[in-house]
Design a protein around this motif. Sequence first.
Motif, short mmCIF file in Angstrom:
data_model
loop_
_atom_site.label_atom_id
_atom_site.label_comp_id
_atom_site.label_asym_id
_atom_site.label_seq_id
_atom_site.Cartn_x
_atom_site.Cartn_y
_atom_site.Cartn_z
N ARG A 1 0.60 -1.37 -0.20
CA ARG A 1 0.11 0.27 0.16
C ARG A 1 1.28 1.54 -0.24
NH1 ARG A 1 -2.96 0.16 5.93
NH2 ARG A 1 -4.23 2.10 4.71
N ASP A 2 0.15 1.83 -0.27
CA ASP A 2 0.65 3.20 -0.64
C ASP A 2 0.13 4.50 0.44
OD1 ASP A 2 2.84 2.57 -2.48
OD2 ASP A 2 1.97 2.82 -3.46
N LYS A 3 0.31 5.59 0.89
CA LYS A 3 0.03 6.79 1.55
C LYS A 3 -1.39 7.30 0.78
CE LYS A 3 0.73 11.25 3.66
NZ LYS A 3 1.37 12.33 4.29
N ILE A 4 -1.97 7.76 0.95
CA ILE A 4 -3.01 7.58 0.65
C ILE A 4 -3.08 9.20 -0.03
CG2 ILE A 4 -5.98 8.65 0.58
CD1 ILE A 4 -4.91 5.40 1.01
N SER A 5 -3.45 9.37 -1.27
CA SER A 5 -3.24 10.99 -2.04
C SER A 5 -4.05 11.70 -1.41
CB SER A 5 -3.02 10.54 -3.78
OG SER A 5 -4.49 9.98 -4.11
#
Length: 798
Positions: A493-497
Amino acid sequence: MYELCCCCAALRPRYKRLVDNIFPEDPKDGLVKADMEKLTFYAVSAPEKLDRIGAYLAERLSRDVVRHRYGYVLIAMEALDQLLMACHSQSIKPFVESFLQMVAKLLESGEPKLQVLGTNSFVKFANIEEDTPSYHRRYDFFVSRFSAMCHSCHSDPETRTEIRIAGIRGIQGVVRKTVNDELRATIWEPQHMDKIVPSLLFNMQKIEDIDSRTGPPSSPAGGEKEENPAVLAENCFRELLGRATYGNMNNAVRPVFAHLDHHKLWDPNEFAVSCFKIIMYSIQAQYSHHVIQETLGHLDARKRDSPRVRAGIIQVLLEAVAIAAKGSIGPTVLEVFNTLLKHLRLSVDFELGERRSSTGSASFSTSSKESDERIVQNAIIQTIGFFGSNLPDYQRSEIMMFVMGKVPVFGTSSHSLDTSHLGFVLWYNAKTIAAALPAPFLDPLLSPSLMEDSELRQLVLEILDNLIDRHDNRAKLRGIRIIPDVSDLKIKRDKISRQDVSFMKKHGQQLYRHIYLGCKEEDNVQKNFELLYTSLALITIELANEEVVIDLIRLAIALQDIVIINDDNLPMFNRCGVMALVAAYLNFLSQMIAVPAFCQHVSKVIETRTVEAPYFLPENIFKDKRTLPKSLEKHEKNLFFLTNKIAESLGGSGYSVERLSVPYVPQVTDEDRLSRRKSIVDTVSIQVDILPGNNTEDKVCGKTRTVFIFLKDNTGLEEQEKEKRRLVIEKFQKAPFEEIAAQCETKANFLHDRLAQILELTIRPPPSPSGTMTITAGHAHYQSVPVYEMKFPDLCVY
């Protein structure tokens, strides 16, 4: 007499004497090299004599051909070849005309050796680069003659092969001589391509190992190239296509379809597939869309043919699309998809027509035709998928929306299509969720999730999961279960944009609503619950910030309330399935956000269920031999997830938990009026928070009851209600807040009085109120008033 002959010879022009001297008395001795050198020097020194030299050589050659003096014919052609190679002046053009006349004379003869000799001379001539083009020169005869040689049916196999090879080499020479200069009479005209291309394909059919020759051009050994007509024809075909440009690509491809039709090579279609692989690998990448469009046009022309012929054409189209370079599909993308979907609908119509006309005596034949149509349908769907995978990201959502509106859907599973290949068109990684799920596409995608067909709802959820999953986590989440340690899954997962946060603020409620309503379907099976669980998990991974986490918990608690209250009278399996879904999801969510107190509460409830209510867990309810309870009325609160416990655990970790006390209510949309769930009457939603005592810790999530009371019939007023709702929404968007609040207060008082009149309420005020009643619509709380003892005589309550 001798002196007279010498005098006559001396009076002859010098160029004739030089030409005569190169011919020996015995043709077996071959060309007289010394005299040939003199003739060459003379031709180079006096180029204006070249046309006369050529005319005289042509005259001698014609006479020798008629007299079958083939030795002298060979000498004449050798002399012509040497003169061509030595002279490159402007005066060579008249000489070339004489040369071509001699080659044509040889090709017209019925002697195979002379035909091969003329072809070899023409190939040498084709390799000579002339200083200036000859605009009046045409090669129509040579195209026709070489094409005829490619189809030679000579009785002797070796001679037949030799003639066919000569014909292919002659066509290759014509191509090389004419293809590079657009001002010359071009061979790209249809009358020439209709002869050249089928001649090459006719010889290519003799390739024994098709699959070994379908890739990019190779470099076969010289011996193989000369001895095998199939290999030589393929190389010539590749060279021809490689020289094709924008304006003449279609003329080169259309004869291929004609040849395949004439020889019935679509079923089976191995040779057709190999041909188009060669075409796609040979042409310039930017022209790939020409081939695809021509294939679609041919599919339209053969739409009434047998299913296997259409399936063969579609298979060829699939191979062409798979090879086409990314972004080279062309500007008419929508037209391409429209054509494919049109043929999909035609195939479905043909299949249904066969079913209607079937009889007992023809059941086997009908079944065979239906299976053939299913092959066509699956090939179209798979081709649509490959098309989608070749499109740039900005076009894919538009195509997905177009496909969703065009794919035929029927009410029974027997009419459903094999949509497993449709995922190709709907799968890609977008940088933001707004790019994957733009607003114009979201509504058409989610609308089928409210249909009666459970398989269709499964397809919609699979598509939604494909689009949300940008880190390939979907495979790790397959199967609804209690995961002991989520970290073992190695979720990416990535940081929520900020774009994703904005998307959830605008469209999050829309996603929640369809998941909520999807859980209430009576015909849900295990796969539906698994996909709903996967959707919730992917939203958590890809789109969940703190605000979304709170909304997801409210949604999960609302799903739990569906089971506890059971206003929808769901079957026991569905109620237990929803409970299992909530348990599996909250277990996943608690570990993803890693709040220890939250994890502890969820684990405690799961442990209690394992002992006292195993049917509330996915491992038990979704197995083949399951045991269902007779009733859920006597279950204790320790089997449920409690709002106050969750709020307390999250509040201690910095979460804003105020909204957890507001029960989740799905948005009301026009779809509710116009879908199959629309009611024939208006309703008023009254939510009553029942507080049995002052101990708020004993409050069980799910004791908020939503009561729907029928007020008036609206049969035939759908359009008026739609317009009325539009006006209300517009007013709430544009009117001042004070005006809205005043109107809501007035309406609440009116509703209270109206309810008292209709329901004949008996009000007996107690010493102190036992609770509060909140009249709501959507998420806006209008007014809170005391709740008294109420009797509802003969009231229809849902």
